[in-house]
Write an enzyme that holds these catalytic residues in place. Structure first.
Site, PDB file in Angstrom:
ATOM      1  N   HIS A  72      24.001  -7.616  -5.775  1.00 55.48           N
ATOM      2  CA  HIS A  72      24.536  -8.315  -6.799  1.00 55.48           C
ATOM      3  C   HIS A  72      26.126  -8.307  -6.784  1.00 55.48           C
ATOM      4  O   HIS A  72      26.864  -7.326  -6.347  1.00 55.48           O
ATOM      5  CB  HIS A  72      24.111  -8.037  -8.181  1.00 55.48           C
ATOM      6  N   ASP A 189      29.643  -0.590  -7.447  1.00 54.47           N
ATOM      7  CA  ASP A 189      28.384  -1.175  -8.142  1.00 54.47           C
ATOM      8  C   ASP A 189      28.662  -2.572  -8.409  1.00 54.47           C
ATOM      9  O   ASP A 189      29.229  -2.755  -9.363  1.00 54.47           O
ATOM     10  CB  ASP A 189      27.787  -0.698  -9.465  1.00 54.47           C
ATOM     11  N   GLU A 225      23.552  -9.677 -12.468  1.00 55.17           N
ATOM     12  CA  GLU A 225      22.711  -8.599 -12.603  1.00 55.17           C
ATOM     13  C   GLU A 225      23.204  -7.604 -13.671  1.00 55.17           C
ATOM     14  O   GLU A 225      22.349  -6.841 -14.449  1.00 55.17           O
ATOM     15  CB  GLU A 225      22.720  -7.689 -11.411  1.00 55.17           C
ATOM     16  N   GLU A 226      24.362  -7.680 -13.858  1.00 49.90           N
ATOM     17  CA  GLU A 226      24.880  -6.760 -14.892  1.00 49.90           C
ATOM     18  C   GLU A 226      24.569  -6.886 -16.374  1.00 49.90           C
ATOM     19  O   GLU A 226      24.780  -6.274 -17.329  1.00 49.90           O
ATOM     20  CB  GLU A 226      26.549  -6.239 -14.782  1.00 49.90           C
ATOM     21  N   ASP A 246      21.437  -1.361  -4.329  1.00 51.71           N
ATOM     22  CA  ASP A 246      22.438  -1.184  -5.565  1.00 51.71           C
ATOM     23  C   ASP A 246      22.562   0.575  -5.599  1.00 51.71           C
ATOM     24  O   ASP A 246      22.440   1.127  -4.625  1.00 51.71           O
ATOM     25  CB  ASP A 246      21.501  -1.338  -6.855  1.00 51.71           C
ATOM     26  N   HIS A 326      29.331   3.287 -13.161  1.00 54.71           N
ATOM     27  CA  HIS A 326      29.791   2.573 -14.306  1.00 54.71           C
ATOM     28  C   HIS A 326      31.170   3.354 -15.012  1.00 54.71           C
ATOM     29  O   HIS A 326      31.340   3.051 -16.069  1.00 54.71           O
ATOM     30  CB  HIS A 326      28.611   2.282 -15.209  1.00 54.71           C
TER      31      HIS A 326
END
Length: 377
Positions: A72, A189, A225-226, A246, A326
């Site tokens: 993604h 990410d 996706e997030e 990922d 993250h």
């Protein structure tokens, strides 16, 4: 059979290009355009969904039981929740991430027809004013605000500037590519995953003169996706198995690593497909690709969104170990190249479950799992 080699310089260039383009979920068009230009340069056929998810394809020797690789391009970010009378902006996150990692971030706010730079700050940002109260503030999105780099001193000033509630806030990645192979940046990410996917695609296109993959191979790049949507609407019915690329969670208590491939055995949605996951482990051993296995408790990916949308496919997750996921993320180029190599190995591997060519059939050819010697036959 030796694999077609991965070009680490190409992979790095793709990652740099993607990190330079703001693409929080809901604001991904320009990242999609960049990838489309690259697919054109590689001579790869592709199409877009209405909202911009990419579905590229390399034709295989046969069409049934197609495979997919997915990553993604959308990232974490924020939105304007409220314009305060002081001219500061209250924020809500896009995706799940802590305001702890937002404090001090340089950002761009995208209005309908303007963009404005700014900084996310704690409500009590001046040590000279608040002294020890600075260190006593709770960690919450309600405890930070966005200071615009513009002469705004009221809500009306912000509105006149062209900003409003709901505007997208993109967080600067601040990438650093270190000579020893470490890469430090926000948004690894999953832009690092997309770069690995593109490097695998380039290797396969170069290899194409020596033979096609055994079945059609789809390269999917999703844009939400997030926020949990991911691959929910990008698959085609021919796809029988899908491998997601990922980040892995390198942290105390985890078995992930910033080197090699981290093969995810399960996440919060449950175990990944037993047969596909073990095939990937076997391929890694055969190709001398270093890997380790891990289980992620607070994690979901494009695989989860595809299954929840009703796709009856086998799914697996291969990851590159990211430290401080993250947050202020770090990975090593070794992991990204290893992931790309395993993706290529999977793409070129023979089909082992012939029954998967049909969505529904009788029990003939259905898989078995090893039985305990003491159990019933």
């Amino acid at each position: 059979m030796p694999l077609p080699p991965i070009d680490p310089d190409y992979l790095t260039d793709q990652l740099k290009a993607l990190l330079a383009i703001a693409s929080p979920t809901g604001y991904t068009d320009e990242a999609v355009w960049s990838l489309c230009r690259e697919l054109n340069a590689l001579g790869v056929d592709y199409e877009l969904t209405r909202r911009g998810a990419i579905r590229a394809r390399i034709k295989g020797e046969t069409q049934g039981s197609a495979r997919a690789l997915v990553a993604h391009v959308d990232t974490l970010g924020a939105q304007v929740k409220r314009i305060k009378q002081t001219g500061r902006l209250e924020l809500v996150p896009i995706g799940h991430w802590s305001s702890r990692f937002a404090e001090g971030a340089r950002v761009t706010v995208f209005g309908e027809e303007t963009r404005v730079r700014g900084t996310i700050l704690p409500l009590k940002a001046s040590g000279h004013t608040f002294n020890e109260e600075v260190d006593a503030q709770p960690v919450a999105w309600t405890q930070v605000e966005l200071r615009l780099d513009a002469p705004v001193f009221s809500r009306d000033d912000v509105l006149k500037l062209g900003l409003d509630v709901g505007d997208i806030v993109a967080i600067d990645p601040q990438p650093e590519f270190i000579d020893n192979g470490f890469i430090v940046s926000r948004h690894l990410d999953d832009k690092a995953g997309v770069a690995s996917l593109m490097a695998a695609l380039k290797a396969l296109k170069t290899h194409e003169v020596n033979g096609r993959p055994p079945v059609d191979l789809y390269f999917l790049i999703t844009i939400a996706e997030e926020v949990g949507l991911g691959a929910s609407s990008v698959l085609v019915p021919d796809v029988a198995s899908m491998v997601t690329i990922d980040n892995g969670t390198t942290a105390p208590g985890q078995n992930s690593s910033e080197f090699g491939v981290t093969l995810a055995m399960a996440d919060q949605t449950g175990p990944f497909d037993w047969h596909l996951t073990n095939k990937l482990a076997r391929l890694a051993r055969e190709q001398d690709i270093p890997f380790q296995k891990d289980v992620f408790r607070y994690y979901r990916s494009d695989s989860a969104s595809a299954l929840e949308a009703g796709a009856d496919i086998r799914t697996a997750l291969i990851t590159f170990g990211v430290d401080a996921s993250h947050g202020y993320e770090r990975v090593h180029l070794d992991a990204l190249v290893s992931v790309a190599r395993l993706a290529v190995a999977y793409a070129l591997s023979p089909v082992e479950i012939e029954r998967d060519r049909e969505p529904v059939s009788g029990p003939e050819g259905f898989t078995h799992q090893p039985l305990d010697d003491s159990g019933p036959e």
